[in-house]
Design an enzyme around this catalytic site. Structure first.
Site, PDB file in Angstrom:
ATOM      1  CB  ALA A  44      -0.912   0.023   1.220  1.00 34.76           C
ATOM      2  CB  THR A  45       1.298   4.366  -1.356  1.00 32.61           C
ATOM      3  OG1 THR A  45       2.209   3.523  -2.062  1.00 32.61           O
ATOM      4  CG2 THR A  45       1.975   5.695  -1.054  1.00 32.61           C
ATOM      5  CB  THR A  46      -1.449   4.451   3.914  1.00 31.96           C
ATOM      6  OG1 THR A  46      -2.062   3.313   3.287  1.00 31.96           O
ATOM      7  CG2 THR A  46      -2.444   5.131   4.817  1.00 31.96           C
ATOM      8  CD  GLU A  60      -2.499   1.793  -2.675  1.00 29.36           C
ATOM      9  OE1 GLU A  60      -3.021   1.045  -3.511  1.00 29.36           O
ATOM     10  OE2 GLU A  60      -2.226   1.421  -1.528  1.00 29.36           O
ATOM     11  CB  SER A 213       0.737   1.595  -4.581  1.00 30.60           C
ATOM     12  OG  SER A 213       1.367   1.192  -3.391  1.00 30.60           O
TER      13      SER A 213
END
Length: 234
Positions: A44-46, A60, A213
């Protein structure tokens, strides 16, 4: 000398007693592996950031299983109260468990104490939940953000519940790329729109290089007026 003196009696073999149940040993091994980061990569990219008058959380939408894309519409940003939100990177099921647990505990706190839970207390509560599960950890990195009487605040938590306050943060497999863009453009005096544009730019930069992502962004924008949920596809 052979045959000299009395023969000593042979002592029977004493069976080894297992001091810890096998299941608990396995859970402890999993906890040690999580602490060392062995073999686990959250896909993930948080991102979370504090701006003038509020907090923005975003992530995302892609959900992966190794290198296989399971879903292009996963949700990793959750509303907890009307002033607090949580964003995660890691296993979707573990994120949902944490978000529901946090929402329930925040409601119980409000009913018991007679006032809404603060962001710091909510983050500490979540840290306790994660630490109590250290032998069978929930595989998720978490950002807690919100607005209370002390103003806007943001906290970052790891798998075992370590709690770090910050003004902006990134978790997940796209951290290195997104953090470079976020750190270069971040200003605490940003407006909500400026913060949204910066967060979008940082996530898109990670998506362009991180295969885990992609597929859009979910936003949670927290201000004095309440929480606004937005979403974009790309």
């Amino acid at each position: 000398m052979e045959g000299y003196g009395p023969q000593l009696p042979q002592l029977p073999q004493i069976p080894q007693i297992q001091l810890m149940p096998q299941e608990q040993q396995q859970q402890q091994a999993q906890g040690q592996q999580a602490q060392q980061g062995g073999g686990w990569m959250p896909g993930a990219t948080t991102v979370g950031a504090v701006f003038a008058g509020g907090v923005i959380l975003a992530s995302e939408k892609r959900v992966t299983y190794g290198y296989f894309i399971m879903s292009k519409g996963g949700k990793k940003v959750f509303k907890v109260t009307d002033r607090i939100g949580v964003a995660c990177a890691g296993l979707i099921g573990d994120m949902q468990i944490l978000a529901k647990e946090m929402e329930a505990q925040a409601s119980l706190y409000s009913m018991d104490v007679g006032r809404k839970i603060s962001v710091r207390s909510a983050a500490k509560l979540l840290a306790n939940v994660l630490f109590n599960r250290r032998y069978a950890p929930l595989f998720t990195q978490t950002i807690v953000g919100g607005l209370d009487e002390e103003g806007a605040s943001l906290y970052v938590l790891d798998v075992l519940g370590s709690l770090i306050p910050d003004k902006y943060a990134v978790v997940g497999s796209g951290t290195e790329i997104a953090m470079g863009v976020l750190e270069e453009g971040y200003k605490e005096s940003m407006t909500a729109q400026e913060a949204k544009e910066l967060v979008t730019r940082s996530i898109k930069s990670a998506v362009s290089r991180d295969s885990m992502s992609g597929d859009g962004i979910d936003f949670l924008i927290i201000t004095k007026e309440g929480i606004t949920e937005e979403s974009i596809k790309f």
